[in-house]
Design an enzyme around this catalytic site. Structure first.
Site, PDB file in Angstrom:
ATOM      1  N   TYR A  34       3.085   4.797 -12.187  1.00  0.00           N
ATOM      2  CA  TYR A  34       4.096   4.184 -11.433  1.00  0.00           C
ATOM      3  C   TYR A  34       3.590   2.656 -11.037  1.00  0.00           C
ATOM      4  CZ  TYR A  34       1.377   4.002  -6.850  1.00  0.00           C
ATOM      5  OH  TYR A  34       0.695   3.788  -6.075  1.00  0.00           O
ATOM      6  N   LYS A 152      -3.111   3.505 -12.387  1.00  0.00           N
ATOM      7  CA  LYS A 152      -2.091   3.747 -11.279  1.00  0.00           C
ATOM      8  C   LYS A 152      -1.224   5.062 -11.254  1.00  0.00           C
ATOM      9  CE  LYS A 152       0.789   0.758  -8.123  1.00  0.00           C
ATOM     10  NZ  LYS A 152       0.203   0.902  -7.036  1.00  0.00           N
ATOM     11  N   GLU A 184     -11.775   0.036  -2.008  1.00  0.00           N
ATOM     12  CA  GLU A 184     -10.521  -0.539  -1.680  1.00  0.00           C
ATOM     13  C   GLU A 184      -9.668   0.201  -0.603  1.00  0.00           C
ATOM     14  OE1 GLU A 184      -7.668  -0.159  -4.862  1.00  0.00           O
ATOM     15  OE2 GLU A 184      -8.721   1.798  -5.395  1.00  0.00           O
ATOM     16  N   LEU A 208      -7.909   0.278  -7.959  1.00  0.00           N
ATOM     17  CA  LEU A 208      -7.011  -0.384  -8.701  1.00  0.00           C
ATOM     18  C   LEU A 208      -6.890  -1.968  -8.633  1.00  0.00           C
ATOM     19  CD1 LEU A 208      -4.258   0.584  -9.931  1.00  0.00           C
ATOM     20  CD2 LEU A 208      -3.020  -0.436  -8.011  1.00  0.00           C
TER      21      LEU A 208
HETATM   22  N1  PDD Z   1      -0.139   0.160  -3.935  1.00  0.00           N
HETATM   23  N2  PDD Z   1      -4.898  -0.389  -4.668  1.00  0.00           N
HETATM   24  C1  PDD Z   1      -4.079   0.866  -4.643  1.00  0.00           C
HETATM   25  C2  PDD Z   1      -5.299   2.123  -4.487  1.00  0.00           C
HETATM   26  C3  PDD Z   1      -2.933   0.699  -4.541  1.00  0.00           C
HETATM   27  O1  PDD Z   1      -2.005   1.875  -4.597  1.00  0.00           O
HETATM   28  C4  PDD Z   1      -2.331  -0.530  -4.420  1.00  0.00           C
HETATM   29  C5  PDD Z   1      -0.799  -0.778  -4.774  1.00  0.00           C
HETATM   30  C6  PDD Z   1      -3.091  -1.884  -4.527  1.00  0.00           C
HETATM   31  C7  PDD Z   1      -2.704  -3.246  -4.631  1.00  0.00           C
HETATM   32  O2  PDD Z   1      -2.208  -3.368  -5.807  1.00  0.00           O
HETATM   33  P1  PDD Z   1      -0.974  -4.477  -5.843  1.00  0.00           P
HETATM   34  O3  PDD Z   1      -1.341  -5.689  -5.448  1.00  0.00           O
HETATM   35  O4  PDD Z   1      -0.641  -4.695  -7.630  1.00  0.00           O
HETATM   36  O5  PDD Z   1       0.265  -3.935  -5.297  1.00  0.00           O
HETATM   37  C8  PDD Z   1      -4.601  -1.670  -4.628  1.00  0.00           C
HETATM   38  C9  PDD Z   1       1.454   0.300  -4.143  1.00  0.00           C
HETATM   39  C10 PDD Z   1       1.935  -1.111  -3.465  1.00  0.00           C
HETATM   40  C11 PDD Z   1       2.036   1.611  -3.530  1.00  0.00           C
HETATM   41  O6  PDD Z   1       1.412   2.319  -3.780  1.00  0.00           O
HETATM   42  O7  PDD Z   1       3.073   1.668  -2.632  1.00  0.00           O
END
Ligand code: PDD
Length: 298
Positions: A34, A152, A184, A208
């Site tokens: 996703y 992801k 993270e 991620l």
């Molecule tokens: N989550 N690390 C994890 C485990 C994440 O699920 C996300 C993003 C990030 C930040 O990545 P980005 O800057 O590309 O959004 C880091 C999304 C927003 C979610 O699961 O809703």
């Protein structure tokens, strides 16, 4: 007014009538990936970076990228979803999910190739400004996830359980610790500041690689702030001058407390504030809108 629209396998339909096969491998195995985009004034932020990460994930799962992984097709779907919910102005998010598709349950890939399931929706988004002004609290938890956190995938159970524990303790985020270092957050990347230098976990298989993480690193370097992509020891969090989370739905979120430790002075730190303002400018630049100073004031 019709209810919110969903895009499902080439069709736009009311979200309430968008239904999947019970044999969808996303439902049965979490066999899919996703993305979440931030949208300002109808424009997805970092459109191509998210699509590139999506294609990387599809490649790792050996799912042939459907057309929506191309920016023209994605932009058209996004435009229609946003338009149908009057989200062409202000802030929104787009969620896109692709699974391997539906087939009788076998762990290995289905013998007859399935058509990937493609699902997308747009939602109104309210940036968490009051919390940002106060600073958020986080807890730490063991990182029990697999060793491919760079993909992801929709398999988010460790993230779900960690975030639930955080919420039950009145915190905003759970920060994962693996082998003594911070990886993270459950849905964010973590940055720390020590003697003016930003530290964050390198973008390898243990995290991620966030799109926001890349943008914020880029902003920091352009402002002359040193960024060191080496992990922060879990037992050093309490000694950091600043700590903050970054992510698509989080922007830059200062942390003022982690577990029983007060971070820095116990108020949002200057580097976090500076980076948040600069990120906000980049977000507003694509939306072509000016937000009132009251909403960005820290
Ligand atoms: N989550 N690390 C994890 C485990 C994440 O699920 C996300 C993003 C990030 C930040 O990545 P980005 O800057 O590309 O959004 C880091 C999304 C927003 C979610 O699961 O809703």
């Amino acid at each position: 007014v019709p209810g919110p629209l969903a895009y499902l396998n080439g069709e736009f339909l009311p979200r309430s009538s968008a239904t999947l096969s019970v044999e969808d491998r996303g439902f049965v195995f979490g066999d899919g990936v996703y993305e979440v985009w931030r949208v300002l004034g109808g424009q997805p932020f970092e459109l191509d970076a998210h699509l590139a990460r999506l294609k990387f994930g599809l490649g790792e799962l050996r799912i042939t990228p459907p057309d929506i992984a191309e920016s023209d097709m994605f932009s058209n779907v996004a435009k229609r979803l946003l338009g149908a919910s009057s989200l062409e102005t202000g802030e929104a998010t787009i969620y896109l999910e692709i699974t391997r598709g539906a087939a009788p349950r076998t762990h290995q890939f289905p013998l007859t190739p399935t058509r990937p399931t493609v699902f997308a929706v747009a939602n109104r988004f309210e940036p968490p400004e009051p919390l940002r002004a106060r600073g958020a609290r986080a807890i730490t938890m063991p990182d029990v996830r697999w060793l491919r956190c760079d993909i992801k995938t929709i398999q988010l159970l460790p993230n779900v359980l960690a975030k639930q524990t955080a919420v039950e303790q009145g915190a905003t985020e759970a920060i994962f610790i693996r082998d003594g270092v911070v990886t993270e957050g459950s849905h964010t990347n973590l940055f720390g500041v020590e003697r003016g230098v930003i530290r964050t976990h390198p973008a390898n298989n243990l995290i991620l690689g966030g799109v926001t993480r890349s943008v914020v690193i880029d902003i920091a370097r352009s402002l002359g702030i040193e960024v060191d992509e080496t992990p922060i020891a879990g037992d050093r969090i309490g000694g950091l001058d600043e700590a903050f989370l970054v992510g698509t739905t989080t922007d830059v979120m200062p942390l003022v407390r982690v577990d029983e430790h007060t971070v820095g002075s116990g108020a949002p730190g200057p580097i976090a504030k500076q980076l948040q303002l600069a990120l906000r400018e980049r977000l507003d630049a694509i939306g072509g809108e000016r937000r009132s100073p009251a909403t960005i004031a820290s």
